[in-house]
Design a protein around this motif. Sequence first.
Motif, PDB file in Angstrom:
ATOM      1  N   GLY A 109      32.753   1.468 -31.002  1.00  0.00           N
ATOM      2  CA  GLY A 109      32.820   3.443 -30.804  1.00  0.00           C
ATOM      3  C   GLY A 109      31.423   3.348 -30.183  1.00  0.00           C
ATOM      4  O   GLY A 109      31.424   2.467 -28.897  1.00  0.00           O
ATOM      5  N   LEU A 110      30.546   4.602 -30.065  1.00  0.00           N
ATOM      6  CA  LEU A 110      30.155   5.007 -29.019  1.00  0.00           C
ATOM      7  C   LEU A 110      28.474   4.411 -29.752  1.00  0.00           C
ATOM      8  O   LEU A 110      28.778   6.319 -31.016  1.00  0.00           O
ATOM      9  CB  LEU A 110      30.977   5.833 -27.581  1.00  0.00           C
ATOM     10  CG  LEU A 110      29.109   6.311 -27.109  1.00  0.00           C
ATOM     11  CD1 LEU A 110      29.110   5.347 -26.055  1.00  0.00           C
ATOM     12  CD2 LEU A 110      29.879   7.568 -26.544  1.00  0.00           C
ATOM     13  N   VAL A 111      27.693   5.057 -29.429  1.00  0.00           N
ATOM     14  CA  VAL A 111      26.556   4.400 -30.051  1.00  0.00           C
ATOM     15  C   VAL A 111      25.316   4.719 -29.025  1.00  0.00           C
ATOM     16  O   VAL A 111      25.354   4.221 -27.822  1.00  0.00           O
ATOM     17  CB  VAL A 111      25.815   3.029 -31.188  1.00  0.00           C
ATOM     18  CG1 VAL A 111      27.087   3.615 -32.369  1.00  0.00           C
ATOM     19  CG2 VAL A 111      26.160   2.212 -30.436  1.00  0.00           C
ATOM     20  N   GLN A 112      24.112   4.926 -29.259  1.00  0.00           N
ATOM     21  CA  GLN A 112      22.946   5.138 -28.087  1.00  0.00           C
ATOM     22  C   GLN A 112      22.860   3.673 -28.549  1.00  0.00           C
ATOM     23  O   GLN A 112      21.853   3.049 -29.689  1.00  0.00           O
ATOM     24  CB  GLN A 112      22.331   5.924 -29.078  1.00  0.00           C
ATOM     25  CG  GLN A 112      22.986   7.516 -28.163  1.00  0.00           C
ATOM     26  CD  GLN A 112      22.464   8.941 -28.595  1.00  0.00           C
ATOM     27  OE1 GLN A 112      20.621   8.504 -29.011  1.00  0.00           O
ATOM     28  NE2 GLN A 112      21.729   9.259 -27.939  1.00  0.00           N
ATOM     29  N   ALA A 113      21.775   3.235 -27.887  1.00  0.00           N
ATOM     30  CA  ALA A 113      20.413   2.397 -27.386  1.00  0.00           C
ATOM     31  C   ALA A 113      19.993   2.395 -28.671  1.00  0.00           C
ATOM     32  O   ALA A 113      18.839   3.337 -29.304  1.00  0.00           O
ATOM     33  CB  ALA A 113      19.290   2.266 -26.189  1.00  0.00           C
ATOM     34  N   GLY A 114      19.881   1.437 -29.455  1.00  0.00           N
ATOM     35  CA  GLY A 114      18.898   0.804 -30.694  1.00  0.00           C
ATOM     36  C   GLY A 114      19.691   1.586 -32.138  1.00  0.00           C
ATOM     37  O   GLY A 114      19.190   1.217 -33.089  1.00  0.00           O
ATOM     38  N   GLU A 115      20.527   1.326 -31.819  1.00  0.00           N
ATOM     39  CA  GLU A 115      20.906   1.941 -33.130  1.00  0.00           C
ATOM     40  C   GLU A 115      22.594   0.367 -33.430  1.00  0.00           C
ATOM     41  O   GLU A 115      22.380  -0.233 -32.793  1.00  0.00           O
ATOM     42  CB  GLU A 115      22.372   2.984 -32.416  1.00  0.00           C
ATOM     43  CG  GLU A 115      21.255   4.466 -32.864  1.00  0.00           C
ATOM     44  CD  GLU A 115      22.670   5.600 -32.911  1.00  0.00           C
ATOM     45  OE1 GLU A 115      22.285   7.147 -32.478  1.00  0.00           O
ATOM     46  OE2 GLU A 115      24.198   5.425 -31.909  1.00  0.00           O
ATOM     47  N   SER A 116      23.166   0.855 -34.296  1.00  0.00           N
ATOM     48  CA  SER A 116      24.045   0.244 -35.140  1.00  0.00           C
ATOM     49  C   SER A 116      25.472   0.138 -35.270  1.00  0.00           C
ATOM     50  O   SER A 116      25.995   2.015 -35.328  1.00  0.00           O
ATOM     51  CB  SER A 116      23.400  -0.843 -36.451  1.00  0.00           C
ATOM     52  OG  SER A 116      21.769  -1.032 -36.479  1.00  0.00           O
ATOM     53  N   LEU A 117      26.320  -0.768 -35.169  1.00  0.00           N
ATOM     54  CA  LEU A 117      27.564  -1.175 -35.812  1.00  0.00           C
ATOM     55  C   LEU A 117      27.583  -1.836 -36.745  1.00  0.00           C
ATOM     56  O   LEU A 117      26.739  -3.077 -35.916  1.00  0.00           O
ATOM     57  CB  LEU A 117      27.892  -0.779 -33.979  1.00  0.00           C
ATOM     58  CG  LEU A 117      28.367   0.849 -33.213  1.00  0.00           C
ATOM     59  CD1 LEU A 117      29.559   0.479 -32.147  1.00  0.00           C
ATOM     60  CD2 LEU A 117      29.411   1.430 -34.723  1.00  0.00           C
ATOM     61  N   ARG A 118      29.014  -1.742 -37.274  1.00  0.00           N
ATOM     62  CA  ARG A 118      29.584  -3.007 -37.987  1.00  0.00           C
ATOM     63  C   ARG A 118      31.581  -3.184 -37.726  1.00  0.00           C
ATOM     64  O   ARG A 118      31.742  -2.097 -37.657  1.00  0.00           O
ATOM     65  CB  ARG A 118      28.886  -2.887 -39.696  1.00  0.00           C
ATOM     66  CG  ARG A 118      30.206  -4.305 -40.170  1.00  0.00           C
ATOM     67  CD  ARG A 118      29.863  -3.771 -41.677  1.00  0.00           C
ATOM     68  NE  ARG A 118      30.256  -4.664 -42.482  1.00  0.00           N
ATOM     69  CZ  ARG A 118      29.948  -4.621 -43.372  1.00  0.00           C
ATOM     70  NH1 ARG A 118      30.700  -3.987 -44.260  1.00  0.00           N
ATOM     71  NH2 ARG A 118      30.480  -5.959 -44.634  1.00  0.00           N
ATOM     72  N   LEU A 119      31.441  -4.632 -36.865  1.00  0.00           N
ATOM     73  CA  LEU A 119      32.807  -4.619 -36.698  1.00  0.00           C
ATOM     74  C   LEU A 119      33.670  -5.484 -37.616  1.00  0.00           C
ATOM     75  O   LEU A 119      32.792  -6.501 -38.768  1.00  0.00           O
ATOM     76  CB  LEU A 119      32.744  -5.305 -35.697  1.00  0.00           C
ATOM     77  CG  LEU A 119      32.328  -4.525 -34.188  1.00  0.00           C
ATOM     78  CD1 LEU A 119      32.748  -5.702 -32.679  1.00  0.00           C
ATOM     79  CD2 LEU A 119      32.745  -3.296 -34.250  1.00  0.00           C
ATOM     80  N   SER A 120      34.585  -4.986 -38.038  1.00  0.00           N
ATOM     81  CA  SER A 120      35.671  -6.127 -38.775  1.00  0.00           C
ATOM     82  C   SER A 120      36.420  -6.091 -38.473  1.00  0.00           C
ATOM     83  O   SER A 120      37.163  -5.692 -37.355  1.00  0.00           O
ATOM     84  CB  SER A 120      35.785  -4.719 -39.999  1.00  0.00           C
ATOM     85  OG  SER A 120      34.357  -4.283 -41.176  1.00  0.00           O
ATOM     86  N   CYS A 121      37.093  -7.374 -39.253  1.00  0.00           N
ATOM     87  CA  CYS A 121      38.747  -8.154 -38.823  1.00  0.00           C
ATOM     88  C   CYS A 121      38.594  -8.522 -39.730  1.00  0.00           C
ATOM     89  O   CYS A 121      38.914  -9.655 -40.681  1.00  0.00           O
ATOM     90  CB  CYS A 121      37.834  -9.450 -37.508  1.00  0.00           C
ATOM     91  SG  CYS A 121      39.546 -10.185 -37.029  1.00  0.00           S
ATOM     92  N   ALA A 122      40.301  -8.358 -39.401  1.00  0.00           N
ATOM     93  CA  ALA A 122      40.843  -7.750 -40.883  1.00  0.00           C
ATOM     94  C   ALA A 122      42.043  -9.189 -40.703  1.00  0.00           C
ATOM     95  O   ALA A 122      42.204  -8.728 -39.321  1.00  0.00           O
ATOM     96  CB  ALA A 122      41.580  -7.106 -41.460  1.00  0.00           C
ATOM     97  N   ALA A 123      42.121  -9.943 -41.543  1.00  0.00           N
ATOM     98  CA  ALA A 123      43.308 -11.542 -41.058  1.00  0.00           C
ATOM     99  C   ALA A 123      44.612 -11.211 -41.603  1.00  0.00           C
ATOM    100  O   ALA A 123      44.531 -11.490 -43.307  1.00  0.00           O
ATOM    101  CB  ALA A 123      42.236 -12.707 -41.095  1.00  0.00           C
TER     102      ALA A 123
END
Length: 122
Positions: free
Chosen positions: A10-24
């Motif tokens: 997604g789109l976030v601002q600098a300093g923020e966080s994201l969590r990516l997931s990968c389903a197999a």
Amino acid sequence: QVQLVESGGGLVQAGESLRLSCAASGRTFSSYFMGWLRQTPGKEREFVAAISVSGGSTYYADSVKGRFTISRDNAKNTVYLQMNSLKPEDTAVYFCAASFRGTTTPSNFIFWGQGTQVTVSS
């Protein structure tokens, strides 16, 4: 063979966080060494992070060390990438990938997801 599907970009601002997931999919997920790699337009895919079959060993690119954390849940056939303190230079398409052996070389990963876009604004 394993099929991989990423989510969480997604789109976030600098300093923020994201969590990516990968389903197999597939019964043999727990047999694969897993990695996250990223690519920006005009550049080759670069290694970001990887995790061993058991999850006991992790590997990171210097550019993300201390900010990103890779983990896996073999019971859920899922690998994650927690990204904190994001920077504009982290903007890329992030790919989940699987390998038969431990590696940080993109060309050694055998199976790839379709990628998820991460955009970090300044």
